[in-house]
Design a protein around this motif. Structure first.
Motif: not given
Length: 187
Positions: A127-139, A164-170, A141-143, A108-113
């Motif tokens: 940037s869009k690139k940063a949005v996608y990267f942040t999106g898959f990282t958070f998704l 659903i979150l796993y699909f969205l993450g990929f 972790v939430f998965t 959990w600590v590694i996920c938060i980091l």
């Protein structure tokens, strides 16, 4: 199939391949999550995957700095999330043994980091690139958070939201890879 996608596209971020590979391996262990020692193995595999992501993000953020106010906000958010994770995990002590609790807390600590680094990457680049990267990282972790809730708090609805979150993450990961490939073609 997804791994072939990475190989044939010639992804610039080479550490994404071991990250995705470890996620797929962890999914194999996830099928037997409540069996002895599987929780520890699953947590270690996921920790390594997210540590790879942290290394990749650290390389991207090496020379960039946030302001003091945002850095303080990150520290507070990280501390709150670690405390929430600790509380949630220790609430399941009647179900888990000490090594399982320790491995889940470390994971959990590694996920938060990794989420904090992804958010920092987004705030510095916007940037869009940063949005996608942040999106898959958070998704991703939430998965895992949804899977934890479903497995240990008997909330079967969270198995559905996990998928659903796993699909969205990929999907976000695919957009990130495709976006990088489009940038390489334009250059």
């Amino acid at each position: 199939m997804y791994l072939l996608f990475f190989l044939f596209l010639g992804v610039k971020d080479r550490l994404l391949l071991p990250f995705v590979t470890l996620l797929v391996i962890a999914d194999g262990f996830d099928l037997y999550y409540l069996q002895p020692y599987v929780i520890e193995v699953y947590s270690v595999i996921k920790m390594v995957a997210f540590l790879i992501l942290c290394v990749m993000l650290s390389a991207k953020l090496r020379f960039q700095k946030l302001g003091n106010a945002i850095t303080l906000l990150f520290v507070v958010v990280i501390a709150i999330n670690i405390l929430i994770g600790y509380k949630a995990i220790t609430e399941t002590t009647n179900v888990l043994d000490y090594t399982q609790i320790l491995s889940i807390q470390a994971y959990w600590v590694i996920c938060i980091l990794s989420c904090a680094l992804a958010a920092k990457y987004y705030f510095l680049n916007e940037s869009k690139k940063a949005v996608y990267f942040t999106g898959f990282t958070f998704l991703f972790v939430f998965t895992d958070l949804n899977g934890f809730i479903a497995n240990f708090f008997d909330a079967d609805l969270f198995f559905f939201t996990e998928r659903i979150l796993y699909f969205l993450g990929f999907m976000c990961l695919g957009y990130y890879v495709f976006f990088n490939k489009q940038e390489q073609i334009k250059s």
